[in-house]
Design a protein around this motif. Structure first.
Motif, PDB file in Angstrom:
ATOM      1  N   SER A 276      47.367  43.355  28.634  1.00 49.94           N
ATOM      2  CA  SER A 276      46.852  44.722  28.576  1.00 49.94           C
ATOM      3  C   SER A 276      47.149  45.357  27.224  1.00 49.94           C
ATOM      4  O   SER A 276      46.297  46.052  26.646  1.00 49.94           O
ATOM      5  CB  SER A 276      47.461  45.558  29.703  1.00 49.94           C
ATOM      6  OG  SER A 276      47.211  44.976  30.963  1.00 49.94           O
TER       7      SER A 276
ATOM      8  N   ILE B  73      50.803  40.225  32.474  1.00 45.33           N
ATOM      9  CA  ILE B  73      49.680  41.153  32.556  1.00 45.33           C
ATOM     10  C   ILE B  73      49.872  42.311  31.589  1.00 45.33           C
ATOM     11  O   ILE B  73      48.921  42.771  30.945  1.00 45.33           O
ATOM     12  CB  ILE B  73      49.529  41.656  34.002  1.00 45.33           C
ATOM     13  CG1 ILE B  73      49.098  40.499  34.905  1.00 45.33           C
ATOM     14  CG2 ILE B  73      48.508  42.793  34.076  1.00 45.33           C
ATOM     15  CD1 ILE B  73      48.993  40.873  36.364  1.00 45.33           C
TER      16      ILE B  73
ATOM     17  N   MET C 144      43.150  41.618  35.300  1.00 50.31           N
ATOM     18  CA  MET C 144      44.345  41.922  36.080  1.00 50.31           C
ATOM     19  C   MET C 144      44.125  41.611  37.555  1.00 50.31           C
ATOM     20  O   MET C 144      44.972  40.995  38.210  1.00 50.31           O
ATOM     21  CB  MET C 144      44.741  43.388  35.893  1.00 50.31           C
ATOM     22  CG  MET C 144      45.284  43.718  34.524  1.00 50.31           C
ATOM     23  SD  MET C 144      46.024  45.365  34.427  1.00 50.31           S
ATOM     24  CE  MET C 144      44.602  46.392  34.786  1.00 50.31           C
ATOM     25  N   ASP C 145      42.977  42.025  38.080  1.00 50.91           N
ATOM     26  CA  ASP C 145      42.706  41.800  39.493  1.00 50.91           C
ATOM     27  C   ASP C 145      42.483  40.319  39.787  1.00 50.91           C
ATOM     28  O   ASP C 145      42.941  39.799  40.805  1.00 50.91           O
ATOM     29  CB  ASP C 145      41.488  42.617  39.917  1.00 50.91           C
ATOM     30  CG  ASP C 145      41.285  42.603  41.419  1.00 50.91           C
ATOM     31  OD1 ASP C 145      42.163  43.119  42.131  1.00 50.91           O
ATOM     32  OD2 ASP C 145      40.255  42.076  41.879  1.00 50.91           O
TER      33      ASP C 145
END
Length: 285
Positions: A269, A265, A213-214
């Motif tokens: 996830s 995202i 995600m980052d």
């Protein structure tokens, strides 16, 4: 009892709603409207989504962001796991290593960006001078060099997260497993494969999720070091989003791009959590 639990959770839920759900609602609102002068909105439906999803610039930026995030995982996860396995389990050195590993994590992203910008500065940066001493040129106009620099920068900043997660996971493995392995004469590789790696499965998946995600939405460090260059080699989706929404002030298209990034995202996830939950349920049983 259940009512009391919800009462205690109410303040946290209200804060989460104020900080997350409400702003995201405005983003969805912008995504289906066109705006004039920032205060007049016209319904356009899914027009912005169609324009973005058919744009070659979006496809190129999405490919760069996805490729960068995957490269980070290939570097940081194995490296973090290796360091965690080599760390002492207890004692002064264990505490010292944890403190040292926490330093990059506590460094603000903008500071990391400017630190590495100084390191690669022509004629003055440490990396530039080290390359020159070896007869090489540290050319930040070379896309390959720039990508390697950004990956090294992110690895320096965030590999510690994987290390600390894996270290905590390793310390949670009961000593009985290792005792049984020693009695059976298991090799070090067998202990890692059949004891440590299965027990670290959830920890690794959570680490992969956080780093993906980052890495997928990296902005500050990359922008400070490269400004999206050379050319558009490091122009990621986050740069396109900031350019569209904040610089061009195109709230409609920027909102649609933000929703698309959020959806991607969230899907990733969800797939990871689907891998985590069944294993967790089986272990709990």
């Amino acid at each position: 009892m259940k009512g009391n639990a919800y009462t205690l959770l109410a303040p946290a839920l209200l804060v989460m709603m104020a900080c997350g759900i409400v702003p995201m609602g405005f983003v969805f609102f912008y995504a289906v409207h066109d705006t004039f002068m920032g205060n007049s909105f016209v319904w356009v439906g899914l027009d912005w989504f169609q324009a973005i999803l058919t744009s070659p610039d979006f496809h190129a930026a999405a490919t760069r962001s996805l490729g960068f995030a995957l490269l980070l995982l290939l570097v940081e996860v194995p490296l973090g796991l290796f360091i965690a396995l080599r760390m002492p389990a207890k004692g002064f050195l264990s505490s010292l290593y944890i403190v040292l590993l926490a330093i990059p994590l506590l460094t603000p992203t903008i500071v990391v960006g400017y630190l590495w910008k100084i390191l690669v500065a022509p004629k003055a940066g440490l990396f530039y001078e080290a390359a020159a001493a070896l007869g090489l040129t540290y050319d930040m106009n070379n896309p390959v060099v720039v990508w390697l620099t950004l990956i090294a920068m992110d690895a320096w900043h965030w590999t510690s997260l994987i290390v600390l997660l894996c270290f905590a996971g390793l310390r949670a493995i009961p000593e009985d497993y290792y005792r049984a392995a020693r009695i059976d004469g298991a090799s070090r590789w067998a202990v890692f494969r059949y004891i440590q790696l299965p027990k670290l499965r959830m920890v690794l998946l959570i680490g992969i999720l956080l780093r993906f995600m980052d890495g997928f939405m990296i902005y500050t460090e990359a922008y400070v070091v490269t400004r999206g260059g050379p050319g558009v080699a490091t122009t990621f989706l986050s740069h396109e989003l900031v350019q569209t929404a904040l610089i061009q002030f195109d709230l409609g298209q920027g909102g649609a791009l933000a929703v698309i990034c959020f959806a991607f995202i969230a899907l990733f996830s969800f797939l990871l959590f689907r891998l985590i939950v069944p294993k967790h349920s089986g272990t709990a049983a």
